[in-house]
Design a protein around this motif. Sequence first.
Motif, PDB file in Angstrom:
ATOM      1  N   THR A  47      25.255 -47.240 -40.598  1.00  0.00           N
ATOM      2  CA  THR A  47      26.171 -48.109 -39.856  1.00  0.00           C
ATOM      3  C   THR A  47      26.847 -47.358 -38.705  1.00  0.00           C
ATOM      4  N   ALA A  48      26.257 -46.248 -38.299  1.00  0.00           N
ATOM      5  CA  ALA A  48      26.901 -45.378 -37.320  1.00  0.00           C
ATOM      6  C   ALA A  48      26.725 -45.872 -35.887  1.00  0.00           C
ATOM      7  N   ARG A  49      27.630 -45.429 -35.016  1.00  0.00           N
ATOM      8  CA  ARG A  49      27.459 -45.565 -33.564  1.00  0.00           C
ATOM      9  C   ARG A  49      26.953 -44.226 -33.053  1.00  0.00           C
ATOM     10  N   LEU A  51      25.260 -41.900 -29.745  1.00  0.00           N
ATOM     11  CA  LEU A  51      25.060 -41.716 -28.312  1.00  0.00           C
ATOM     12  C   LEU A  51      24.095 -40.561 -28.107  1.00  0.00           C
ATOM     13  N   ALA A  71      23.125 -50.072 -37.499  1.00  0.00           N
ATOM     14  CA  ALA A  71      23.683 -49.035 -36.627  1.00  0.00           C
ATOM     15  C   ALA A  71      23.646 -49.512 -35.178  1.00  0.00           C
ATOM     16  N   ARG A  72      24.322 -48.778 -34.305  1.00  0.00           N
ATOM     17  CA  ARG A  72      24.339 -49.108 -32.877  1.00  0.00           C
ATOM     18  C   ARG A  72      24.029 -47.844 -32.097  1.00  0.00           C
ATOM     19  N   ALA A  73      23.010 -47.881 -31.226  1.00  0.00           N
ATOM     20  CA  ALA A  73      22.575 -46.693 -30.503  1.00  0.00           C
ATOM     21  C   ALA A  73      22.619 -46.931 -28.998  1.00  0.00           C
ATOM     22  N   VAL A  74      23.105 -45.942 -28.274  1.00  0.00           N
ATOM     23  CA  VAL A  74      23.165 -45.984 -26.816  1.00  0.00           C
ATOM     24  C   VAL A  74      22.575 -44.682 -26.281  1.00  0.00           C
ATOM     25  N   ASN A  97      19.771 -53.511 -31.489  1.00  0.00           N
ATOM     26  CA  ASN A  97      20.901 -52.609 -31.765  1.00  0.00           C
ATOM     27  C   ASN A  97      20.831 -51.314 -30.962  1.00  0.00           C
ATOM     28  N   PHE A 115      31.775 -42.327 -30.748  1.00  0.00           N
ATOM     29  CA  PHE A 115      30.509 -42.340 -31.470  1.00  0.00           C
ATOM     30  C   PHE A 115      30.580 -41.415 -32.681  1.00  0.00           C
ATOM     31  N   ASP A 116      29.936 -41.837 -33.748  1.00  0.00           N
ATOM     32  CA  ASP A 116      29.902 -41.034 -34.970  1.00  0.00           C
ATOM     33  C   ASP A 116      28.966 -39.842 -34.834  1.00  0.00           C
ATOM     34  N   ASN A 142      34.455 -38.259 -26.718  1.00  0.00           N
ATOM     35  CA  ASN A 142      33.799 -39.479 -27.188  1.00  0.00           C
ATOM     36  C   ASN A 142      33.300 -39.372 -28.620  1.00  0.00           C
TER      37      ASN A 142
END
Length: 531
Positions: A47-49, A51, A71-74, A97, A115-116, A142
């Motif tokens: 469930t991490a963010r 980067l 999870a969310r990835a950028v 995501n 971000f995690d 960040n």
Amino acid sequence: MPDSLTSELTSYYDTVPYDSHPFPQSAMEHLEALAFLFGLDVPLPATARVLELGCAAGGNLIPFAARHPQARAVGVDLSTVQVDQGMAAIERAGLSNIELKVFNLAEVDASFGQFDYIVCHGVYSWVPGPVQDAILRVCSENLAPNGVAYISYNVYPGWKAREIVRDAMVLRGGPRDTPEEKLSYARGMLDFLEQSARPDSVLKKTLEEAMPIVRSANSSYLLHEFLEPCNAPCYFKEFVSRAQARGLAYLCDAEPSTMFVQNYGEKVRDPLLRECGGSQVLMEQYLDFLVNRTFRQTLLVGQPHARDIRYKLQPARIRQLELAGIFKTEDGTALALDAREQPCNAQRGLKVRLRHPVHKAVAHLLDTRYPASMPAGALIGAVAGLVGQPVAVVEPVVMAMVEELLILGALRFRRSPVLTAETVSSLPQTLAAVRGAVALVEGAGVTASTCNQWHEHVTVSLLERSLLPLLDGTHSHEALAEHLEAEVRSDRLRFVKDDKPLTEPAAVREFARQQVALALDALRRKALLTA
């Protein structure tokens, strides 16, 4: 970064795309497990963010997003060409995501959020000083309070010698117009120096170390490692000081076996333990000199967590890990649960000698289950059953062995189970992103590549590639064999036996069934089949 240098780097990466694929040492599941092993509790990757700075075409980030839909990835990168390639791959995989952006990482600010996990692989040493500082700033500003940052970079003293090689390559190859010309002229320079250098010279010794790398590496690696506009190595201790100035603390190396002084022998261990006075950073800097290290992969955390880091491994934490490993006897025989010594080959080419029945039982159970992982607690219980001894008797022996193997680097470990199949099911399945990516591979090549459940870059054969798009959990082995038969009839596949093509329908049918069984087992061993 000056606009001219930004433009130069952007143009370079557009023209010479960075090889974009998964780097297992930077996998979020690996970073989580490392932090846990050394005393910290960090966010769940599921469930991490996340980067990624310098994401290229997303080859390292897309597989993570596919494994963890919550999870969310950028990712950000200067190269429009590579980001466009990555976004097309994301669209084909049907992922919602993950986002890749054409963006100067030096301009990442608070608006990006926290971000995690922050990953920066293959960037830090290859950008100018102000951008290096920006990377550390982003990793500080960040990063979520309990987050982990990963940065890889070239280091001295190993790069002192390689700089001679790089400078020579740049001297002759740098002024050329195209990447192909640059590399051709640079190789020619090294050939000249290798033939002309005096046998007893420093140059000759340097070339003897560097030339095997230059000859075996692909063009993309050589162009980025030796012919890029920037390549600025530093000492490990210097990098840690820069990180500390940004409020970050050194946690560990992504390959933890390099950190433990006992892996370097008693002649090294005892003097360094006396010399370094408990400083892990100073200890590792000494070790870098000892092995002439050229490359590091460092994990950083917020400075407040430094007091909680423990480099002496804690049994209570080891017991909560998921473990995996390969153990093959050197003579190919099965492991015997007796006191006879049996040398084994473990992962990463490491060799271990097993004598104790409990040690052999551990190796047998992990190897049988591989590439799936096994909880340490369950391993202890299974070993007790296998050797016919109480858990209380077996547990300390197993734990001591596991700790030793972790220090040696002969075990893989995670906090959560690696959901790869232990056996081939009647309705085999793989991740949708893997099926989609392989199905879209074009050309008539014999092999393709994809990412497995351990975040590794693995190749698949033409026959395996033909099967993967159908592995959605709804096709039986018989249906898969029928698919192969149809591929043979349409001339997209050829079956050859005893150097002769198979064409007779009954022979093709039987051979297809055999190939399905072999291919599915191979895909399971490559960690591509899901549990």
